[in-house]
Design a protein around this motif. Sequence first.
Motif, mmCIF file in Angstrom:
data_model
loop_
_atom_site.group_PDB
_atom_site.id
_atom_site.type_symbol
_atom_site.label_atom_id
_atom_site.label_comp_id
_atom_site.label_asym_id
_atom_site.label_seq_id
_atom_site.Cartn_x
_atom_site.Cartn_y
_atom_site.Cartn_z
ATOM 1 N N GLY A 1 0.772 -1.228 0.000
ATOM 2 C CA GLY A 1 0.000 0.000 0.000
ATOM 3 C C GLY A 1 0.802 1.277 0.000
ATOM 4 N N VAL A 2 2.022 1.230 0.480
ATOM 5 C CA VAL A 2 2.805 2.457 0.611
ATOM 6 C C VAL A 2 4.105 2.379 -0.187
ATOM 7 C CG1 VAL A 2 3.959 3.999 2.250
ATOM 8 C CG2 VAL A 2 1.829 2.885 2.902
ATOM 9 N N PHE A 3 4.910 1.382 0.122
ATOM 10 C CA PHE A 3 6.252 1.267 -0.446
ATOM 11 C C PHE A 3 6.233 1.240 -1.977
ATOM 12 C CE2 PHE A 3 10.168 -1.404 -1.080
ATOM 13 C CZ PHE A 3 11.057 -0.509 -0.536
ATOM 14 N N ALA A 4 5.415 0.356 -2.554
ATOM 15 C CA ALA A 4 5.361 0.232 -4.017
ATOM 16 C C ALA A 4 4.832 1.511 -4.655
ATOM 17 C CB ALA A 4 4.493 -0.962 -4.412
ATOM 18 N N ARG A 5 3.823 2.100 -4.057
ATOM 19 C CA ARG A 5 3.250 3.337 -4.611
ATOM 20 C C ARG A 5 4.262 4.481 -4.598
ATOM 21 N NH1 ARG A 5 -2.184 2.510 -5.287
ATOM 22 N NH2 ARG A 5 -3.083 0.876 -3.998
ATOM 23 N N ILE A 6 5.012 4.596 -3.521
ATOM 24 C CA ILE A 6 6.019 5.656 -3.430
ATOM 25 C C ILE A 6 7.114 5.441 -4.471
ATOM 26 C CG2 ILE A 6 7.872 6.590 -1.981
ATOM 27 C CD1 ILE A 6 5.989 6.233 0.416
ATOM 28 N N ALA A 7 7.554 4.196 -4.618
ATOM 29 C CA ALA A 7 8.617 3.907 -5.592
ATOM 30 C C ALA A 7 8.188 4.327 -6.992
ATOM 31 C CB ALA A 7 8.980 2.423 -5.566
ATOM 32 N N PHE A 8 6.976 3.956 -7.394
ATOM 33 C CA PHE A 8 6.528 4.280 -8.745
ATOM 34 C C PHE A 8 6.127 5.745 -8.905
ATOM 35 C CE2 PHE A 8 6.316 -0.322 -9.129
ATOM 36 C CZ PHE A 8 6.862 -0.485 -10.389
ATOM 37 N N ALA A 9 5.788 6.402 -7.808
ATOM 38 C CA ALA A 9 5.414 7.817 -7.891
ATOM 39 C C ALA A 9 6.628 8.743 -7.945
ATOM 40 C CB ALA A 9 4.530 8.198 -6.700
ATOM 41 N N HIS A 10 7.749 8.329 -7.351
ATOM 42 C CA HIS A 10 8.881 9.238 -7.204
ATOM 43 C C HIS A 10 10.157 8.819 -7.928
ATOM 44 C CE1 HIS A 10 6.719 11.764 -4.420
ATOM 45 N NE2 HIS A 10 6.302 10.671 -3.800
ATOM 46 N N LEU A 11 10.150 7.659 -8.543
ATOM 47 C CA LEU A 11 11.328 7.205 -9.292
ATOM 48 C C LEU A 11 10.950 7.045 -10.760
ATOM 49 C CD1 LEU A 11 12.608 4.401 -6.869
ATOM 50 C CD2 LEU A 11 13.622 6.658 -7.204
ATOM 51 N N PRO A 12 11.920 7.185 -11.652
ATOM 52 C CA PRO A 12 11.618 6.871 -13.052
ATOM 53 C C PRO A 12 11.106 5.431 -13.148
ATOM 54 C CG PRO A 12 13.778 7.901 -12.858
ATOM 55 C CD PRO A 12 13.303 7.632 -11.462
ATOM 56 N N ARG A 13 10.182 5.197 -14.062
ATOM 57 C CA ARG A 13 9.516 3.894 -14.164
ATOM 58 C C ARG A 13 10.516 2.736 -14.211
ATOM 59 N NH1 ARG A 13 6.056 0.342 -14.924
ATOM 60 N NH2 ARG A 13 5.323 -0.763 -16.726
ATOM 61 N N ALA A 14 11.544 2.827 -15.038
ATOM 62 C CA ALA A 14 12.516 1.732 -15.160
ATOM 63 C C ALA A 14 13.256 1.499 -13.846
ATOM 64 C CB ALA A 14 13.503 2.033 -16.283
ATOM 65 N N THR A 15 13.610 2.570 -13.160
ATOM 66 C CA THR A 15 14.303 2.451 -11.870
ATOM 67 C C THR A 15 13.383 1.842 -10.825
ATOM 68 O OG1 THR A 15 15.628 4.393 -12.418
ATOM 69 C CG2 THR A 15 15.567 3.730 -10.096
ATOM 70 N N ALA A 16 12.135 2.323 -10.782
ATOM 71 C CA ALA A 16 11.168 1.792 -9.818
ATOM 72 C C ALA A 16 10.911 0.306 -10.067
ATOM 73 C CB ALA A 16 9.859 2.574 -9.888
ATOM 74 N N ALA A 17 10.757 -0.071 -11.334
ATOM 75 C CA ALA A 17 10.506 -1.473 -11.668
ATOM 76 C C ALA A 17 11.686 -2.348 -11.263
ATOM 77 C CB ALA A 17 10.208 -1.619 -13.155
ATOM 78 N N SER A 18 12.890 -1.894 -11.531
ATOM 79 C CA SER A 18 14.089 -2.641 -11.166
ATOM 80 C C SER A 18 14.212 -2.756 -9.641
ATOM 81 C CB SER A 18 15.317 -1.957 -11.752
ATOM 82 O OG SER A 18 16.482 -2.602 -11.336
ATOM 83 N N PHE A 19 13.948 -1.671 -8.962
ATOM 84 C CA PHE A 19 14.011 -1.643 -7.505
ATOM 85 C C PHE A 19 12.979 -2.604 -6.895
ATOM 86 C CE2 PHE A 19 12.565 0.253 -3.468
ATOM 87 C CZ PHE A 19 13.733 0.138 -2.750
ATOM 88 N N MET A 20 11.744 -2.555 -7.400
ATOM 89 C CA MET A 20 10.694 -3.418 -6.867
ATOM 90 C C MET A 20 10.985 -4.887 -7.164
ATOM 91 S SD MET A 20 8.847 -1.483 -5.135
ATOM 92 C CE MET A 20 7.608 -2.664 -4.694
ATOM 93 N N ARG A 21 11.539 -5.155 -8.328
ATOM 94 C CA ARG A 21 11.901 -6.528 -8.684
ATOM 95 C C ARG A 21 12.897 -7.079 -7.658
ATOM 96 N NH1 ARG A 21 14.170 -6.821 -14.414
ATOM 97 N NH2 ARG A 21 12.267 -5.633 -14.706
#
Length: 152
Positions: free
Chosen positions: A33-53
Amino acid sequence: MPDASGEPVAIVLTVIGGFCSALLFGGMVMFAGVFARIAFAHLPRATAASFMRAAFSSYYIIMAVLAGAAALALAWPLPLDAAALAAVLVGFVLARQWLMPAAHRLEEEREAGLPGAAERFGTIHGRSVLLNFVQILAVTIVLGRLLIEGAA
């Protein structure tokens, strides 16, 4: 609760199981609810996707350990709740060993522009979201039952 409810060991096990369940619930809600949303809201999409992976592998392991610890602790005093948490544990193992690798593979195929990869990724991601929702619901029910029993 079974007849063991008044025994000191059962009380300690229930407290441990409740504590692990609360940590499990908090971790699941915070991550999804929080961590994933923040990553995709504040990081470039490719960076957020790599980070979440990278983060999902640890998430599944930590949540599986918490679910397993809670299930073990509650197995004697509250076997129904322990069974629900064991099912949550199985869900984390299946997600880490099957859904996560499939999602990673399909994400790479989608990024490479392979036909149908986006739809297949969407299907796998949808299954992952549904599984996570069901797991959160199960943990919420267990916590609710623990709180009601504790208030009685």
